[in-house]
Design a protein around this motif. Structure first.
Motif, PDB file in Angstrom:
ATOM      1  N   HIS A   1       0.864  -1.182   0.000  1.00 16.82           N
ATOM      2  CA  HIS A   1       0.000   0.000   0.000  1.00 16.82           C
ATOM      3  C   HIS A   1       0.898   1.229   0.000  1.00 16.82           C
ATOM      4  O   HIS A   1       1.655   1.444   0.949  1.00 16.82           O
TER       5      HIS A   1
ATOM      6  N   GLY B   1      -2.067  -4.243  -9.651  1.00 17.44           N
ATOM      7  CA  GLY B   1      -2.307  -3.056  -8.846  1.00 17.44           C
ATOM      8  C   GLY B   1      -3.414  -2.169  -9.385  1.00 17.44           C
ATOM      9  O   GLY B   1      -3.914  -2.346 -10.502  1.00 17.44           O
ATOM     10  N   ALA B   2      -3.796  -1.192  -8.584  1.00 15.73           N
ATOM     11  CA  ALA B   2      -4.810  -0.220  -8.966  1.00 15.73           C
ATOM     12  C   ALA B   2      -4.518   1.097  -8.261  1.00 15.73           C
ATOM     13  O   ALA B   2      -4.128   1.113  -7.091  1.00 15.73           O
ATOM     14  N   ILE B   3      -4.702   2.198  -8.976  1.00 18.15           N
ATOM     15  CA  ILE B   3      -4.536   3.530  -8.408  1.00 18.15           C
ATOM     16  C   ILE B   3      -5.807   3.868  -7.622  1.00 18.15           C
ATOM     17  O   ILE B   3      -6.911   3.796  -8.161  1.00 18.15           O
TER      18      ILE B   3
ATOM     19  N   ALA C   1      -6.830   7.592 -11.155  1.00 15.81           N
ATOM     20  CA  ALA C   1      -7.506   6.776 -10.143  1.00 15.81           C
ATOM     21  C   ALA C   1      -8.453   5.780 -10.801  1.00 15.81           C
ATOM     22  O   ALA C   1      -9.188   6.123 -11.728  1.00 15.81           O
TER      23      ALA C   1
ATOM     24  N   SER D   1      -3.264  -1.700 -13.181  1.00 16.58           N
ATOM     25  CA  SER D   1      -1.863  -1.764 -13.582  1.00 16.58           C
ATOM     26  C   SER D   1      -1.359  -3.188 -13.399  1.00 16.58           C
ATOM     27  O   SER D   1      -1.467  -3.761 -12.314  1.00 16.58           O
TER      28      SER D   1
ATOM     29  N   VAL E   1      -0.205  10.442  -4.674  1.00 13.60           N
ATOM     30  CA  VAL E   1      -0.687   9.206  -5.292  1.00 13.60           C
ATOM     31  C   VAL E   1      -0.857   8.136  -4.215  1.00 13.60           C
ATOM     32  O   VAL E   1       0.009   7.960  -3.360  1.00 13.60           O
TER      33      VAL E   1
ATOM     34  N   TYR F   1      -1.865   4.020  -4.103  1.00 13.71           N
ATOM     35  CA  TYR F   1      -2.187   2.829  -4.888  1.00 13.71           C
ATOM     36  C   TYR F   1      -1.920   1.570  -4.073  1.00 13.71           C
ATOM     37  O   TYR F   1      -1.177   1.578  -3.091  1.00 13.71           O
ATOM     38  N   ARG F   2      -2.543   0.472  -4.511  1.00 13.70           N
ATOM     39  CA  ARG F   2      -2.322  -0.847  -3.919  1.00 13.70           C
ATOM     40  C   ARG F   2      -1.744  -1.758  -4.989  1.00 13.70           C
ATOM     41  O   ARG F   2      -2.183  -1.735  -6.138  1.00 13.70           O
TER      42      ARG F   2
ATOM     43  N   ALA G   1      -9.962  -3.374  -8.765  1.00 16.96           N
ATOM     44  CA  ALA G   1      -9.648  -2.358  -7.753  1.00 16.96           C
ATOM     45  C   ALA G   1     -10.458  -2.598  -6.486  1.00 16.96           C
ATOM     46  O   ALA G   1      -9.938  -2.478  -5.364  1.00 16.96           O
TER      47      ALA G   1
END
Length: 266
Positions: free
Chosen positions: A19, A38-40, A58, A62, A79, A81-82, A116
């Protein structure tokens, strides 16, 4: 202020959830020895890979293959993201497949946002859920991502296996207050976790973890009506903490445990 956090479990090797919350930090050219999903969450992230520069707003998905060199930076002031990292060698076991996925062709494929959302649920499971909840979230996310974006064939629907599902249900009924793991359930019925989750869902309408939570909430109601202390009920029934107990109870009843007891008393 940057606030990065890496979540992992010793009994779940080869799996990490990162995270990130940063502003000015930039990551030089590097690679990972794992698949990255991942996701923003907030802001706009960016990186360079395969000779191109990418900007990720967002909600953007990714994806990155193992050993794929890339950079990383913030396109916006902040930013969040996870990113889930899963070692390639762990995928056959986790997915229950003999053949590995082909890998991600697109780094930022169009997605409907479900990944996400699942990453958010997985992050919560890392912090609050027991092994059964965490493993269930992880397997569901991996199956979805690699079928949609990694060349993995969709699994055939699990056949109805009344003997297996009945055994699982009986076990959950007898051990609802304990820390139950998918590994334990799979060993009990000699099935891969992915198979038993789907078979159980087809038989009872919900996966094993949801069934377990429903059973705990049912028992919690009984204890609350007997006048037991909220904190004691949460502890006895295997909830992570009071906040976890409140959230799960409200999810299935629409009210908090305290409110339920007040209403029940009239």
């Amino acid at each position: 202020m940057d606030a990065n956090n890496l979540l992992a479990k010793p009994w779940l090797p080869g799996v990490e959830l990162f995270h990130a919350d940063f502003s000015g930090q930039a990551f030089g050219r590097h690679s990972h020895d794992a698949f990255a999903i991942g996701a923003i969450v907030q802001g706009v992230g960016g990186y360079q890979c395969r000779g191109q520069r990418y900007a990720l707003p967002a909600g953007t998905l990714s994806l990155m293959n193992p050993e794929e060199p890339h950079t990383g930076h913030a396109e916006s002031e902040r930013v969040i993201y996870r990113m889930l990292y899963v070692e390639e060698s762990r995928l056959p076991t986790l997915l229950g497949r003999k053949r590995l996925p082909e890998g991600f062709r697109e780094l930022n494929p169009a997605d409907d946002g479900q990944v996400a959302i699942r990453l958010a649920h997985l992050a919560d499971a890392f912090e609050r859920s027991d092994a059964l909840g965490l493993e269930s979230e992880l397997l569901g996310l991996l199956e979805q991502v690699f079928v949609r974006h990694g060349g993995l064939r969709e699994a055939r629907p699990a056949c109805r296996d009344s003997g297996v599902t009945a055994s699982l249900r009986d076990y959950l009924e007898a051990h609802y207050a304990e820390a139950v793991s998918l590994e334990r359930l799979a060993a009990l019925v000699q099935r891969h976790p992915r198979h038993l989750i789907e078979a159980f869902r087809r038989a009872y309408g919900v996966p094993p973890h949801t069934y377990l939570l429903q059973r705990r909430v049912r028992e919690a109601k009984r204890k609350l009506l007997q006048g037991q202390v909220l904190a004691d009920v949460a502890l006895e029934l295997g909830f992570y903490d009071q906040a976890h107990f409140n959230g799960v109870f409200r999810r299935f009843t629409g009210v908090t445990p305290g409110r339920f007891r007040t209403l029940a008393r009239g």
